[in-house]
Design a protein around this motif. Structure first.
Motif, PDB file in Angstrom:
ATOM      1  N   ALA A  77       0.858  -1.185   0.000  1.00 19.44           N
ATOM      2  CA  ALA A  77       0.000   0.000   0.000  1.00 19.44           C
ATOM      3  C   ALA A  77       0.891   1.230   0.000  1.00 19.44           C
ATOM      4  O   ALA A  77       1.832   1.327   0.789  1.00 19.44           O
ATOM      5  N   ASP A  78       0.603   2.128  -0.917  1.00 19.79           N
ATOM      6  CA  ASP A  78       1.228   3.454  -0.916  1.00 19.79           C
ATOM      7  C   ASP A  78       0.206   4.375  -0.274  1.00 19.79           C
ATOM      8  O   ASP A  78      -0.886   4.565  -0.793  1.00 19.79           O
ATOM      9  N   THR A  89      -5.110   9.016   1.771  1.00 20.43           N
ATOM     10  CA  THR A  89      -5.249   8.474   0.422  1.00 20.43           C
ATOM     11  C   THR A  89      -4.334   7.263   0.299  1.00 20.43           C
ATOM     12  O   THR A  89      -3.228   7.258   0.840  1.00 20.43           O
ATOM     13  N   TYR A  90      -4.782   6.241  -0.431  1.00 19.60           N
ATOM     14  CA  TYR A  90      -4.013   5.004  -0.517  1.00 19.60           C
ATOM     15  C   TYR A  90      -4.285   4.293  -1.827  1.00 19.60           C
ATOM     16  O   TYR A  90      -5.378   4.355  -2.393  1.00 19.60           O
ATOM     17  N   THR A  91      -3.254   3.618  -2.309  1.00 21.62           N
ATOM     18  CA  THR A  91      -3.358   2.659  -3.402  1.00 21.62           C
ATOM     19  C   THR A  91      -2.915   1.331  -2.820  1.00 21.62           C
ATOM     20  O   THR A  91      -1.792   1.218  -2.322  1.00 21.62           O
ATOM     21  N   ASN A  93      -2.463  -2.856  -3.289  1.00 21.18           N
ATOM     22  CA  ASN A  93      -2.279  -3.974  -4.229  1.00 21.18           C
ATOM     23  C   ASN A  93      -2.256  -5.266  -3.434  1.00 21.18           C
ATOM     24  O   ASN A  93      -1.667  -5.308  -2.350  1.00 21.18           O
ATOM     25  N   ASN A 133      -5.960  -4.365  -7.361  1.00 17.30           N
ATOM     26  CA  ASN A 133      -5.579  -3.119  -6.703  1.00 17.30           C
ATOM     27  C   ASN A 133      -6.726  -2.127  -6.779  1.00 17.30           C
ATOM     28  O   ASN A 133      -7.657  -2.302  -7.567  1.00 17.30           O
ATOM     29  N   THR A 135      -7.499   2.382  -5.640  1.00 14.92           N
ATOM     30  CA  THR A 135      -7.078   3.640  -5.020  1.00 14.92           C
ATOM     31  C   THR A 135      -8.312   4.283  -4.415  1.00 14.92           C
ATOM     32  O   THR A 135      -9.383   4.262  -5.020  1.00 14.92           O
ATOM     33  N   ASP A 136      -8.162   4.832  -3.221  1.00 11.06           N
ATOM     34  CA  ASP A 136      -9.292   5.449  -2.534  1.00 11.06           C
ATOM     35  C   ASP A 136      -8.741   6.452  -1.521  1.00 11.06           C
ATOM     36  O   ASP A 136      -7.531   6.550  -1.316  1.00 11.06           O
ATOM     37  N   SER A 137      -9.644   7.165  -0.878  1.00 16.15           N
ATOM     38  CA  SER A 137      -9.259   8.061   0.213  1.00 16.15           C
ATOM     39  C   SER A 137     -10.402   8.138   1.211  1.00 16.15           C
ATOM     40  O   SER A 137     -11.544   7.808   0.895  1.00 16.15           O
TER      41      SER A 137
END
Length: 175
Positions: A77-78, A89-91, A93, A133, A135-137
């Motif tokens: 996770a980034d 906020t995160y991406t 996988n 994967n 991406t969300d926040s």
């Protein structure tokens, strides 16, 4: 005189820039590729604004689950947190789960080695596949997710599968 003046100006500029850079707090570090390789960085972002953006790369694994399980699945996770807007906020996988994930959440508040309840549902974002994967926040609203607990590392991502309904892979969100 010109030969002396130009080097003196350059030295003064370099000295001033170095001193000015060191005057910042630990929350004003430079976010570059080297610091991301360390899996941590913090920087001032924006157009001269006071936004403080914290970034982190984290790993999700079965060994972080409580109790740990034998799954060979992995994830990353980034994650970034903007203290001014209070947006996390995160991406995320994931790879090689034992089956398509049945659920995924942000849980908290709990340190490593401890379980906690669901604070934010990620299930609607899941592709129903063993790898994927999204991406969300989410707003750090002080109710469901609290800034002091987030910065203390008391929230974590958790992916659930039919074989591991309590969680197959987990990753602690730490800045």
């Amino acid at each position: 005189m010109k030969q002396f003046f130009l080097p003196a100006m350059i030295c003064s500029f370099v000295f001033f820039a170095a001193c000015n850079n060191e005057a910042g707090t630990s929350e004003n570090n430079n976010a570059d590729a080297d610091s991301m390789a360390d899996n941590s960085s913090t920087s001032n972002m924006g157009n001269g604004s006071n936004d403080v953006m914290m970034k982190q790369g984290i790993t999700l694994s079965s060994s972080q689950e409580v109790p740990a399980n034998s799954s060979t699945a992995t994830g990353t996770a980034d994650v970034s947190y903007n203290k001014s807007t209070q947006m996390l906020t995160y991406t995320v996988n994931w790879n090689s789960l034992t089956a398509a994930p049945s659920m995924a959440h942000i849980h908290g508040t709990a340190p490593k080695g401890t379980n906690a309840g669901v604070k934010h549902n990620l299930t609607p974002l899941l592709s129903k596949a063993v790898s994927g994967n999204f991406t969300d926040s989410v707003k750090v609203d002080g109710t469901m997710i609290k800034e002091d607990s987030l910065l203390a590392g008391f929230y974590y991502f958790n992916f659930h599968t039919p074989a591991n309904p309590g969680g197959e892979i987990r990753g602690q969100i730490e800045f």
